[in-house]
Design an enzyme around this catalytic site. Structure first.
Site, short mmCIF file in Angstrom:
data_model
loop_
_atom_site.label_atom_id
_atom_site.label_comp_id
_atom_site.label_asym_id
_atom_site.label_seq_id
_atom_site.Cartn_x
_atom_site.Cartn_y
_atom_site.Cartn_z
N GLY A 83 99.81 -16.59 26.96
CA GLY A 83 98.88 -16.95 27.83
C GLY A 83 99.12 -16.03 29.30
N ASP A 242 97.91 -18.55 21.76
CA ASP A 242 98.57 -18.39 20.57
C ASP A 242 99.25 -19.54 19.90
OD1 ASP A 242 100.62 -17.80 22.46
OD2 ASP A 242 101.10 -15.83 21.36
#
Length: 499
Positions: A83, A242
């Site tokens: 991120g 993820d």
């Protein structure tokens, strides 16, 4: 779900990336690694950056090989990544410069500047996100102060996984779970926070439309389809963060469970339906990040195995090329509880001589310095496990309920010593697996978007029947509880906002 379908998962990590081929048939998921490549940061113009052209070239190579392996019969492509980091796109649709790395020093002291503009509590109430200097808001603030000319050239800001998807299909979007890590969203509305953008004088028009995980965002560009020798297949926004993909793949069937996505970072939390933004979550600095299937990931970011990775890199540079399995065995043979570190201390954030920093922390906090490599690794693993207990206890306090099982997923489950330490420290039953949680979550979200799997719960059943799971039961809990009581106050007082 009898029909066999295949999907391509592009799974990008901070040290490596890979392209995986997923096959779902008869309620089973099979994964095949097609292409793995390095993805470390590069030094450019005095900054740590991601080499996007090299990254995208490796991704294309992997996708081409995956199409060939599947004889062209692919139903979708999904991309996930870490991120907070982003690329800026100009009016011609081109990347203005390589994206900056979240560990770049440009965010040093940016949090203090931000709190001078908007108070910490007000910022938390408007975002619900844990204070970390890596957050997009501090990266953007730094850019607006030091390089406003670059920001003025930008037409769109696109987060890393979505940036790859943009170059695959030409559509600019902001997938919800990835966008939520930025500290620029109002997590109660799940949209960009006008209050934050206005207060920081940041251009909200840069931000793309937020889309939900499991959205078909476009088709593979014609020129890429010709290059790969395939039809223009769907490009699907999965859980683009993820961790969101990894948590989608948690094979949980219990009612009261928590998760730990174990790797470079340890991300530990619970799944809830609405953002929890209150006195307790602010006090303990828990983050509310977007999940798949309209969920919130209430979690804590812990530095994780980054510290062990840093030790290995340092020892390699000194000529001792130890494998992770060797390091873990040495740690298992070392003496218990010879020291303690707070894994979230700022000392361990940036790359450098990590063993030296561990010893500095030990000495500064009344412990003895340690020379033996196995002893250093054991101290790190024990400290992580003790931090897990603190997080579990706070999750139970915040949620008002008990946690019976901790599911651990990701590459960190290969460190069985840490998994056993986690059981010992928390006193909880641990279930580990799958290792390839992120790629699995990526694939199942594509299958849900495709209509092959009807729900997240059904997808988790597919995961549970597809991979070997292992259980760990607590041992030596009295000894671990005694050690925890010795250091609990360190976690209570930790300033996690700067890690």
């Amino acid at each position: 779900m009898s029909e066999t379908k295949q999907y391509i998962a592009v799974d990008l990590g901070a040290e490596s990336g890979r392209v995986m081929l997923g096959t779902i048939s008869t309620e089973k998921l099979e994964l095949e690694e097609i292409n793995r490549f390095g993805n470390g940061p590069v030094e450019q113009e005095g900054s740590l950056r991601w080499d996007f052209n090299r990254l995208f070239s490796n991704i294309k190579d992997g996708i081409a090989k995956a199409f060939k392996a599947a004889d062209g019969r692919i139903c979708g492509i999904g991309v996930d990544s870490w991120g907070v980091d982003f690329g800026l796109i100009d009016e011609n649709g081109a990347l203005i410069e390589n994206p900056c790395h979240y560990r770049d020093s440009r965010t040093d002291k940016m949090m203090d500047k931000a709190f001078g503009i908007m108070g910490k509590r007000e910022l938390y109430d408007n975002s619900g996100i844990q204070f970390m200097q890596i957050n997009t808001i501090y990266q953007l603030l730094s850019l607006s102060l030091s390089r406003p000319d670059v920001l003025k050239k930008a037409e769109k800001l696109i987060f890393m996984a979505d940036l790859v998807s943009y170059f695959l299909c030409g559509e600019a979007f902001a997938e919800y779970s990835l966008a939520s890590t930025s500290q620029l969203m109002d997590m109660s509305t799940k949209q960009w926070s006008k209050t934050i953008f206005d207060r920081f004088s940041l251009p909200m028009e840069l931000m793309c439309k937020v889309v939900a995980p499991g959205t078909v965002v476009g088709k593979l560009k014609n020129e890429l389809a010709r290059e790969f020798g395939c039809e223009p297949v769907d490009v699907i926004a999965v859980g683009s963060h993820d961790t969101a993909s990894a948590i989608a793949a948690v094979p949980a069937s219990e009612k009261n469970w928590a998760y730990l996505s174990s790797g470079t970072w340890s991300l530990m939390g619970i799944e809830i339906s609405d953002a929890a933004i209150n006195d307790e979550t602010y006090k303990y600095q828990f983050t509310n990040e977007g999940g798949v299937a309209d969920t919130i990931r209430l979690l804590k970011n812990i530095m994780g195995l980054w510290i062990v990775q840093g030790c290995r890199r340092q020892w390699q540079s000194e000529g001792d090329d130890l494998s992770y399995s060797q390091m873990t065995k040495m740690a298992g043979d070392a003496e218990p509880f010879k020291g303690f570190i707070n894994p979230n201390d700022n000392l361990f954030f940036a790359p450098g001589d990590v063993p030296e920093r561990i010893n500095k922390y030990l000495i500064d906090n009344g412990w003895c310095a340690v020379d033996e490599k196995g002893q250093i690794v054991r101290i790190v693993l024990e400290s992580l496990a003790l931090n897990y207990r603190w997080v579990i206890e706070k999750l139970e306090e915040i949620s008002g309920g008990g946690i019976d099982v901790l599911h651990i997923v990701g590459g960190g489950i290969q460190n069985e010593l840490l998994c056993q330490f986690a059981a010992n420290s928390t006193g909880k039953k641990i279930i580990t697996g799958p290792i390839e949680a992120t790629a699995s979550g990526n694939i199942i979200m594509q299958a849900i978007a495709n209509g092959q799997i009807e729900s997240l719960q059904k997808a988790r059943e597919v995961i549970a029947s597809s991979f070997e799971l292992k259980s760990y039961l607590p041992r030596d809990t009295k000894v671990w509880s005694e050690q925890y009581k010795r250091i609990e106050n360190v976690f209570n007082q930790q300033t996690t906002g700067k890690t």
